[in-house]
Motif scaffolding. Sequence first.
Motif, PDB file in Angstrom:
ATOM      1  N   TRP A 133       0.883  -1.172   0.000  1.00 21.93           N
ATOM      2  CA  TRP A 133       0.000   0.000   0.000  1.00 21.93           C
ATOM      3  C   TRP A 133       0.913   1.212   0.000  1.00 21.93           C
ATOM      4  N   SER A 134       0.857   1.990  -1.070  1.00 25.49           N
ATOM      5  CA  SER A 134       1.764   3.122  -1.230  1.00 25.49           C
ATOM      6  C   SER A 134       0.974   4.400  -1.504  1.00 25.49           C
ATOM      7  N   GLY A 135       1.120   5.368  -0.626  1.00 28.88           N
ATOM      8  CA  GLY A 135       0.478   6.663  -0.826  1.00 28.88           C
ATOM      9  C   GLY A 135      -0.950   6.701  -0.329  1.00 28.88           C
ATOM     10  N   GLY A 136      -1.391   7.900   0.025  1.00 23.57           N
ATOM     11  CA  GLY A 136      -2.743   8.101   0.529  1.00 23.57           C
ATOM     12  C   GLY A 136      -2.740   8.482   1.991  1.00 23.57           C
ATOM     13  N   ARG A 137      -3.919   8.389   2.610  1.00 26.58           N
ATOM     14  CA  ARG A 137      -4.056   8.750   4.020  1.00 26.58           C
ATOM     15  C   ARG A 137      -5.084   7.861   4.687  1.00 26.58           C
ATOM     16  N   VAL A 138      -4.914   7.705   5.998  1.00 31.12           N
ATOM     17  CA  VAL A 138      -5.900   7.050   6.856  1.00 31.12           C
ATOM     18  C   VAL A 138      -6.272   8.082   7.910  1.00 31.12           C
ATOM     19  N   THR A 139      -7.524   8.550   7.873  1.00 32.11           N
ATOM     20  CA  THR A 139      -7.924   9.681   8.707  1.00 32.11           C
ATOM     21  C   THR A 139      -9.243   9.439   9.419  1.00 32.11           C
ATOM     22  N   SER A 140      -9.356  10.013  10.608  1.00 35.02           N
ATOM     23  CA  SER A 140     -10.611  10.105  11.363  1.00 35.02           C
ATOM     24  C   SER A 140     -11.269   8.760  11.641  1.00 35.02           C
ATOM     25  N   CYS A 141     -10.468   7.709  11.834  1.00 41.46           N
ATOM     26  CA  CYS A 141     -11.023   6.411  12.222  1.00 41.46           C
ATOM     27  C   CYS A 141     -11.154   6.377  13.745  1.00 41.46           C
ATOM     28  N   THR A 142     -12.256   5.832  14.236  1.00 44.95           N
ATOM     29  CA  THR A 142     -12.560   5.967  15.657  1.00 44.95           C
ATOM     30  C   THR A 142     -12.056   4.811  16.517  1.00 44.95           C
ATOM     31  N   SER A 143     -11.734   3.653  15.930  1.00 43.38           N
ATOM     32  CA  SER A 143     -11.193   2.537  16.705  1.00 43.38           C
ATOM     33  C   SER A 143      -9.748   2.240  16.293  1.00 43.38           C
ATOM     34  N   ILE A 144      -9.544   1.848  15.035  1.00 43.78           N
ATOM     35  CA  ILE A 144      -8.216   1.531  14.516  1.00 43.78           C
ATOM     36  C   ILE A 144      -8.132   2.028  13.072  1.00 43.78           C
ATOM     37  N   GLY A 145      -7.016   2.646  12.723  1.00 44.58           N
ATOM     38  CA  GLY A 145      -6.818   3.047  11.327  1.00 44.58           C
ATOM     39  C   GLY A 145      -6.551   1.838  10.450  1.00 44.58           C
TER      40      GLY A 145
END
Length: 197
Positions: A133-145
């Motif tokens: 997995w290359s590039g991007g974002r993981v945002t605003s997850c409430t338990s686990i990204g």
Amino acid sequence: GVVMVPAGTFTFTQLSIPANVLLVGKGRDVTILQSVVADKVVTIAGEKAGFSDLTLDGNSLQVGSIGVYMLAKNETTIENATVKRFRTGIHAQGGRRAQWNDLYVDNCYVGALLSGDINGVAADGDEFRYNRWSGGRVTSCTSIGIHLQFVDRKCWHNSFSDIGFENNTGVAFKCTGARWTDLDGCWWVANTGGDII
């Protein structure tokens, strides 16, 4: 083959992408596929299948909703895509040699659940290995990204590069029994549940 999806917002319930088929939109936030099903919404059902240039929107955190589901599918492709507002954004029970580029996951309970998992008595899962997995974002997850885990098959030799983990109220990246995981060039901002456990 390639299935082209035009610009616009399209409501649907569920769909399945078969082997060697790519679903291609006109761009993130330009082609929006929207569903509120409390189940698996998009199933990658075959090898070398996937999607690009679109947003998959659950519209709400429906209990039991999974944005993208795959069971032991190899060489899947996700590119320039957003998956948002699902209970679980992406759930992979096994799979090898995926190439996910510029993948954004936002506002899910669990952003991505990636497991080495035999899938219980059905025994049709697999190891989760050699995925990138290359590039991007993981945002605003409430338990686990992102939760990378060994369930009952190996979860190893996976790579995550140049991904931003931002504003998650749960832990940004959780690793449970997984081995030889690369986190290269990732960044961590304002994850109140912690960056990595």
